[in-house]
Scaffold this active site. Structure first.
Site, short mmCIF file in Angstrom:
data_model
loop_
_atom_site.label_atom_id
_atom_site.label_comp_id
_atom_site.label_asym_id
_atom_site.label_seq_id
_atom_site.Cartn_x
_atom_site.Cartn_y
_atom_site.Cartn_z
N ASP A 1 1.35 78.80 46.65
CA ASP A 1 0.01 78.91 47.20
C ASP A 1 -0.54 80.31 46.92
OD1 ASP A 1 -2.13 77.86 49.04
OD2 ASP A 1 -1.51 79.62 50.20
N GLU B 1 -1.40 78.50 42.22
CA GLU B 1 -2.83 78.77 42.12
C GLU B 1 -3.01 80.14 41.48
OE1 GLU B 1 -5.17 76.81 45.73
OE2 GLU B 1 -3.57 78.11 46.43
#
Length: 633
Positions: free
Chosen positions: A318, A347
């Protein structure tokens, strides 16, 4: 140059790599004869281990490493560390009480399900992964025949395994499944929902997904049972990890053991008075400092622990853009020593400015500096459906002009390709991937609107038939691209979330999968199933090598709102020698010139059949409106 000696691990106080030879971060080590506690805390602190029966003062063994030993068998007792009066289970608890308040002394062998010793990782070349992202509650909470709605064990049930296998996905990406803070495990009847991006205990499964959160062993055993069932079905398990921030700072186990060490702080000078505040690149009020030696050590050992104890096959980071490149590369190198086919992606951005310069961060633009690590492509995502910043703006699917080059870039896997004009690509002006396996190809995920909702908002008054046509077109672009394909769970059921953009704490009525859609839209599931099979059966859609992509993928001249490409000269690389893919979002039929020859049509007008839907002989072919056309020689 000072050294920290920590449970057999040597960490230099400089920002260098931890010792990879003997790397352990055990705060609690159990044996029937004794339990040993170790803690990283300030040298001037007062540190105690507080158990059910006693409070034991810890001894400073090395610079900032405190230890204590309890003789005898203490299995089943709870414990907390007290650092200057702040109590917590530490940062690396392996078992906890309800809501993660206390650690529990356990023998992890007691949590192994039958046959666990024979459970094997399910690993494959990166390009062969077909990733299915799911939230435990979303997937099973509304399934009529489940015994375990919203639980880890739902994924052990025959209906769940059969659905995943029938669809053809081979990797399940589970949203955060460690102990998180937003759901009160003592009040599960409230049915409170959250995605789980609010970490508390990073190395313990979440209690609300177990059948008994009061039993410290239950959540661990049931998580392992879930992994075991998926592995038996040939499905790998990818864990969503959120090392970039904690639930908050005040109640963080990091902060309670070593205040401010694990977080980045920035200096402000309002009215010429210097103050320090917490950096907030995560957008959640804090941002961890991955470059700090012991934070880096924690991340490395946590990843190792999930691989070795829980047999996890991959990791999704994340907000990877909050982490420094050196740490991400150290993780990749450590994982390579275990198995280089364990997949790592994240990400490639942060949610705000981080207190490190961009050139040091794991952002998308720096992926070339992180070999073996992939990032999500917002280029192909937003080229297809429209920008993240505005739910009402469309993209290629909505007939918006000038999206073709961005889509072409995504089709190549975000690598340099002589036929892609980077000056016309939406977010990147230089290729950021060195290999196509460094790009995750997708059109929607848990975050932001799902595909159906986005089509509805960006194309007012869209009919159901048009919505289905464009939905299938979007996924055809994703699954014929050279990146690693990624699918949000439920999209094969034509899932919607009632138009909610950010459903992180919306109720089940918004987030649940509507399983009745299997009967309502059977053609959607069937198309997804056949599309995934097409990719799996034909290596030309997943070369996994940038040289081969540049050599064999050729874009064809096509009218506006249409992208066409040929996978050519495939002898020895695929059972088909030449493949033509045409993607048209135009509302009118479009004519495309292709190399002259005899072809078999396998995809046309929302239907897909590898055995063939018809034949074509010529060099000028017409693709029906808002659909994909695939043919081969």
């Amino acid at each position: 140059m000072k050294k920290l000696i920590f449970a057999g691990m040597t960490v230099l106080m400089m920002a260098c790599k931890p010792n990879m030879e003997a790397f352990h971060f055990d705060e609690m080590t159990y044996s029937p004869d004794k339990t040993v506690f170790r803690l990283f805390a300030p040298t001037d602190a007062e540190c105690f281990v507080v158990t059910d029966k006693d409070s034991v003062r810890m001894t400073l063994d090395a610079d900032s490493i405190w230890t204590a030993t309890l003789k005898g068998d203490h299995k089943g007792e709870t414990y907390q560390f007290s650092v200057n009066g702040q109590v917590s289970p530490g940062v690396f608890a392996k078992a906890v009480t309800i809501n993660g308040e206390k650690g529990v002394i356990i023998d992890l062998k007691d949590t192994d399900p039958n046959g666990w010793a024979n459970d094997k990782h399910v690993l494959r070349p990166y390009q062969d992964n077909v990733i299915y992202e799911m939230h435990h509650r979303d997937f099973s909470i509304a399934r009529p025949d489940t015994k375990y709605p919203g639980k880890f064990l739902a994924l052990t049930e025959p209906w769940a395994i059969e659905h995943l296998k029938s669809l053809g996905v081979n990797a399940v990406h589970i949203l955060p499944s460690y102990d998180f803070g937003s759901v009160d495990e003592t009040r599960l009847s409230d049915n409170k929902y959250n995605w789980g991006y609010d970490p508390v205990n990073y190395n313990v499964p979440e209690g609300s997904y177990s059948t008994d959160p009061y039993d410290p062993l239950c959540r661990i055993r049931e998580f392992k049972q879930m992994v075991q069932a998926l592995h038996k079905a040939g499905i790998s398990v990818i864990l969503d990890v959120v090392y970039n921030h904690t639930y908050d700072i005040e109640h963080s186990n990091f902060q309670k053991t070593y205040p401010d060490y694990y977080y980045r702080k920035i200096q402000n000078t309002p009215n010429n008075q210097k103050t320090l505040t917490y950096s907030n690149g995560s957008g959640c009020g804090n941002e961890t400092a991955s470059e700090q030696p012991m934070m880096r050590a924690f991340m490395l050992e946590s990843v190792r622990y999930w691989i070795e104890e829980y047999h996890i096959d991959g990791f999704r980071f994340d907000l990877m853009g909050c982490h420094d490149i050196e740490t991400m590369n150290a993780i990749r190198e450590m994982v390579n020593e275990i198995d280089p086919t364990i997949f790592i992606y994240g990400e490639g951005w942060s949610a705000g400015a981080c207190d490190l310069p961009n050139e040091q961060l794991g952002i998308k633009a720096n992926i070339s500096k992180m070999p073996g690590i992939a990032a999500f492509s917002d280029e192909i995502r937003d080229a297809l459906r429209g920008p993240f910043s505005d739910d009402n703006k469309g993209g290629f699917l909505a007939g918006v002009p000038n999206c073709e080059e961005s889509l072409k870039y995504g089709i190549t896997g975000a690598i340099a390709h002589p036929q892609v004009d980077m000056t016309k690509v939406n977010y990147s002006k230089e290729p950021w991937a060195t290999e196509p396996t460094q790009m995750i190809s997708y059109v929607s995920c848990h975050d932001d609107m799902c595909l159906v909702d986005r089509l509805k908002t960006s194309i007012p008054n869209i009919s159901e038939s048009e919505l289905i046509q464009l939905d299938l077109l979007a996924q055809t672009a994703v699954f014929t691209s050279q990146g690693v394909p990624f699918l949000l769970s439920g999209e094969e059921l034509l899932r919607d979330k009632k138009g909610v953009h950010n459903s992180f704490e919306s109720p089940d009525s918004i987030n649940h999968l509507d399983w009745s859609n299997l009967q309502k839209y059977p053609q959607v599931f069937e198309y997804y199933k056949r599309l995934i099979a097409l990719r799996q059966h034909h290596p030309a859609f997943r070369f996994g090598n940038a040289h081969f992509v540049r050599k064999h993928l050729e874009f064809l001249k096509a009218p506006r709102q249409t992208v066409a490409f040929r996978l050519k000269d495939l002898d020895g690389k695929d059972s088909w020698n030449n493949i033509v893919v045409i993607l048209s979002a135009s509302k009118s039929p479009q004519k495309v010139i292709i190399p002259k020859g005899a072809y078999t049509i396998v995809c046309q007008n929302g239907h897909l059949d590898e055995k063939g839907l018809g034949s074509f002989n010529g060099h000028s072919i017409t693709v029906p409106p808002q659909s994909a056309l695939i043919l081969h020689q």
